[in-house]
Design a protein around this motif. Structure first.
Motif, mmCIF file in Angstrom:
data_model
loop_
_atom_site.group_PDB
_atom_site.id
_atom_site.type_symbol
_atom_site.label_atom_id
_atom_site.label_comp_id
_atom_site.label_asym_id
_atom_site.label_seq_id
_atom_site.Cartn_x
_atom_site.Cartn_y
_atom_site.Cartn_z
ATOM 1 N N SER A 44 -26.226 8.640 15.975
ATOM 2 C CA SER A 44 -25.467 9.869 16.195
ATOM 3 C C SER A 44 -26.272 10.861 17.027
ATOM 4 C CB SER A 44 -25.076 10.480 14.850
ATOM 5 O OG SER A 44 -24.323 11.642 15.032
ATOM 6 N N THR A 81 -17.813 10.225 22.143
ATOM 7 C CA THR A 81 -17.030 9.302 21.323
ATOM 8 C C THR A 81 -17.936 8.524 20.370
ATOM 9 O OG1 THR A 81 -15.402 9.076 23.102
ATOM 10 C CG2 THR A 81 -15.411 7.375 21.404
ATOM 11 N N LEU A 82 -19.036 8.008 20.883
ATOM 12 C CA LEU A 82 -19.949 7.256 20.025
ATOM 13 C C LEU A 82 -20.686 8.165 19.044
ATOM 14 C CD1 LEU A 82 -21.271 4.719 22.657
ATOM 15 C CD2 LEU A 82 -19.840 4.221 20.669
ATOM 16 N N ASN A 85 -18.288 8.841 16.232
ATOM 17 C CA ASN A 85 -18.130 7.633 15.426
ATOM 18 C C ASN A 85 -19.313 7.442 14.477
ATOM 19 O OD1 ASN A 85 -17.030 4.931 14.760
ATOM 20 N ND2 ASN A 85 -18.896 4.272 15.772
ATOM 21 N N PHE A 105 -13.865 1.353 11.911
ATOM 22 C CA PHE A 105 -14.022 2.526 12.765
ATOM 23 C C PHE A 105 -14.699 2.176 14.085
ATOM 24 C CE2 PHE A 105 -13.833 4.623 8.522
ATOM 25 C CZ PHE A 105 -12.630 5.286 8.737
ATOM 26 N N MET A 106 -15.573 1.169 14.058
ATOM 27 C CA MET A 106 -16.191 0.710 15.305
ATOM 28 C C MET A 106 -15.155 0.064 16.211
ATOM 29 S SD MET A 106 -19.336 1.584 15.444
ATOM 30 C CE MET A 106 -19.961 0.570 16.753
ATOM 31 N N THR A 109 -13.194 2.877 17.736
ATOM 32 C CA THR A 109 -14.019 3.513 18.769
ATOM 33 C C THR A 109 -14.079 2.640 20.016
ATOM 34 O OG1 THR A 109 -15.329 4.627 17.094
ATOM 35 C CG2 THR A 109 -16.310 4.408 19.275
#
Length: 117
Positions: A44, A81-82, A85, A105-106, A109
């Motif tokens: 993150s 976006t990443l 996520n 969720f990956m 994404t």
């Protein structure tokens, strides 16, 4: 007088990128990436730094080169976006524990990234 304000705002993402990437580097330096929580937080922070770098590149792109500005916007959108996520995954794992269904969720994404790129 307003020119210096624009210059400060144009270069402010570099300060943000430095902070996020320094936080990620400190986490690696302290060997804090062995659990899912730490790993998701590390990713993150890294992608938040990439997002800030993409924003800086976009804000400073030459006005006559549209293709470069589009590339910088894609870098920025990919980074945010990443980052979102992995922050979501970090939060879910921090509150509870890692579950196999969180990997969906990956996939979501990945679909969003296909739309962005």
């Amino acid at each position: 007088m307003a020119d210096w304000v624009l210059e400060v705002l144009r270069n402010a993402p570099l300060i943000s990128a430095a902070a996020w990437l320094l936080l990620a580097a400190l986490q690696v330096y302290r060997d804090r990436w062995h659990t899912w929580t730490e790993t998701f937080f590390l990713f993150s922070c890294t992608f938040a730094g990439i997002y800030a770098i993409g924003d800086w590149l976009f804000f400073n792109a030459p006005s006559n080169e549209q293709t470069r500005a589009i590339l910088y916007a894609q870098i920025s959108l990919t980074g945010i976006t990443l980052a979102v996520n992995f922050f979501l995954l970090f939060t879910l794992v921090y509150v509870d524990r890692m579950r196999r269904r969180y990997w969906i969720f990956m996939l979501i994404t990945g679909g969003v990234l296909l739309l962005v790129l």
